[in-house]
Scaffold this motif. Structure first.
Motif, PDB file in Angstrom:
ATOM      1  N   PHE A 156      47.982  37.923  34.024  1.00  0.00           N
ATOM      2  CA  PHE A 156      49.184  38.417  34.770  1.00  0.00           C
ATOM      3  C   PHE A 156      49.307  37.510  35.934  1.00  0.00           C
ATOM      4  O   PHE A 156      50.353  37.140  36.240  1.00  0.00           O
ATOM      5  N   ARG A 157      48.201  36.961  36.518  1.00  0.00           N
ATOM      6  CA  ARG A 157      48.560  35.835  37.646  1.00  0.00           C
ATOM      7  C   ARG A 157      49.020  34.405  37.061  1.00  0.00           C
ATOM      8  O   ARG A 157      49.974  33.880  37.707  1.00  0.00           O
ATOM      9  N   ALA A 161      52.981  36.807  37.884  1.00  0.00           N
ATOM     10  CA  ALA A 161      52.647  36.597  39.223  1.00  0.00           C
ATOM     11  C   ALA A 161      53.201  34.908  39.519  1.00  0.00           C
ATOM     12  O   ALA A 161      53.324  34.657  40.708  1.00  0.00           O
ATOM     13  N   THR A 169      56.209  41.316  39.758  1.00  0.00           N
ATOM     14  CA  THR A 169      54.901  41.976  39.977  1.00  0.00           C
ATOM     15  C   THR A 169      55.151  43.208  40.377  1.00  0.00           C
ATOM     16  O   THR A 169      54.200  44.257  40.148  1.00  0.00           O
ATOM     17  N   ARG A 174      48.135  47.680  39.165  1.00  0.00           N
ATOM     18  CA  ARG A 174      46.996  47.355  39.226  1.00  0.00           C
ATOM     19  C   ARG A 174      45.941  48.458  38.829  1.00  0.00           C
ATOM     20  O   ARG A 174      46.088  49.434  39.677  1.00  0.00           O
ATOM     21  N   TRP A 187      46.587  44.818  34.645  1.00  0.00           N
ATOM     22  CA  TRP A 187      47.814  45.217  35.408  1.00  0.00           C
ATOM     23  C   TRP A 187      48.591  45.854  34.087  1.00  0.00           C
ATOM     24  O   TRP A 187      48.642  45.314  32.982  1.00  0.00           O
ATOM     25  N   PRO A 219      49.189  40.349  44.221  1.00  0.00           N
ATOM     26  CA  PRO A 219      50.441  40.288  43.935  1.00  0.00           C
ATOM     27  C   PRO A 219      50.767  41.890  44.316  1.00  0.00           C
ATOM     28  O   PRO A 219      50.010  42.737  44.042  1.00  0.00           O
ATOM     29  N   ALA A 221      51.883  45.511  43.621  1.00  0.00           N
ATOM     30  CA  ALA A 221      51.715  46.090  42.571  1.00  0.00           C
ATOM     31  C   ALA A 221      52.518  47.614  42.268  1.00  0.00           C
ATOM     32  O   ALA A 221      52.548  48.169  41.254  1.00  0.00           O
TER      33      ALA A 221
END
Length: 269
Positions: A156-157, A161, A169, A174, A187, A219, A221
């Motif tokens: 995800f990051r 993100a 995002t 989350r 996520w 980030p 959510a």
């Protein structure tokens, strides 16, 4: 088919058909026939070659592993989007109980091609994420959706993100996944709904409306409006979004309408 020695940085893509065991023999056989073809078609649509992936097949489930090569955003974005579209077309031709609905997970980490499959903690983590209660719950809470997606925190990051996809995002919620000895943040998204899936509030988060607010530095959510998985317009509702109110008057018979202004539209807007 691509191969590599020892442990190598890889992306793991796992899918599993929901409620497979409740189907009769013929339907199970049909799912096993159709699932790999849907996955192949989605990969082709995203410009990816699944023949170069290492794939472990298990009836209604597949785990695919491919070396990290910079195409990970395409997996998260285009591949999933084409898979959702393929499932929508597939299910539109079937009665409700014969639909194919998938849980999907994308994770990354070192993987070895072992003698009896894949070895490495990344493979174990992928299996645990695929069995996350939040993933099951997302499909149960959205009966009209054909797929629920869970990204590991790293994926995800580094993709969403990081701004390397068309996703936002705010499309994701989350969640904390706890399965057996495994526990990690992940996520969650239901792409067909054009927005985030409902997620339970996590310890240490504040509640605003129905969305959990992440800790500082994470980030976002949650959002107040659903976001489209493939862009900013695909998830827009058909509800009227005019700036003011609309007055509607139904009349029958003759009407003296001198000086009046009429507007005409269809019943659906």
């Amino acid at each position: 088919m691509a191969a590599w020695p020892d442990f190598y940085p890889c992306t793991c893509i796992a899918v599993d058909a929901q409620a497979y065991g409740s189907n009769n023999d013929r339907r199970q056989s049909e799912i096993q026939h159709d699932l790999p073809r849907l996955l192949d078609r989605a990969a082709r649509g995203a410009g990816l070659d699944r023949s170069q992936w290492q794939i472990q097949r298990k009836g209604d489930e597949q785990l695919a592993v491919r070396p990290v090569d910079g195409k990970e955003p395409r997996l998260v974005d285009d591949y999933v989007r084409h898979l959702v579209a393929g499932l929508r077309e597939y299910n539109a031709q079937r009665v409700p109980h014969a639909r194919m609905r998938l849980r999907a997970v994308i994770h990354q980490g070192p993987v070895e091609l072992a003698d009896n499959g894949f070895a490495g903690s990344a493979v174990v983590a992928t299996a645990r994420l695929l069995n996350a209660p939040a993933l099951y719950g997302a499909l149960a809470a959205a009966p009209g959706a054909d797929l629920a997606l869970l990204l590991s925190d790293d994926v995800f990051r580094s993709t969403v993100a990081g701004g390397h996809t068309t996703l936002r995002t705010t499309d994701f919620s989350r969640v904390t996944v706890q399965v057996k000895e495994f526990e990690a943040a992940a996520w969650l998204c239901v792409p067909a709904l054009g927005g985030q899936a409902a997620a339970p509030q996590e310890p240490g988060t504040a509640e605003t409306g129905t969305s959990a607010v992440p800790a500082q530095g994470e980030p976002a959510a949650a959002g107040t409006q659903p976001a489209a998985a493939g862009g900013d317009t695909a998830g827009i509702s058909n509800d009227f979004r005019g700036a003011g109110s609309v007055s509607v008057t139904n009349v029958a018979g003759s009407v003296d309408a001198r000086g009046a202004v009429f507007g005409f539209g269809s019943a659906g807007g």
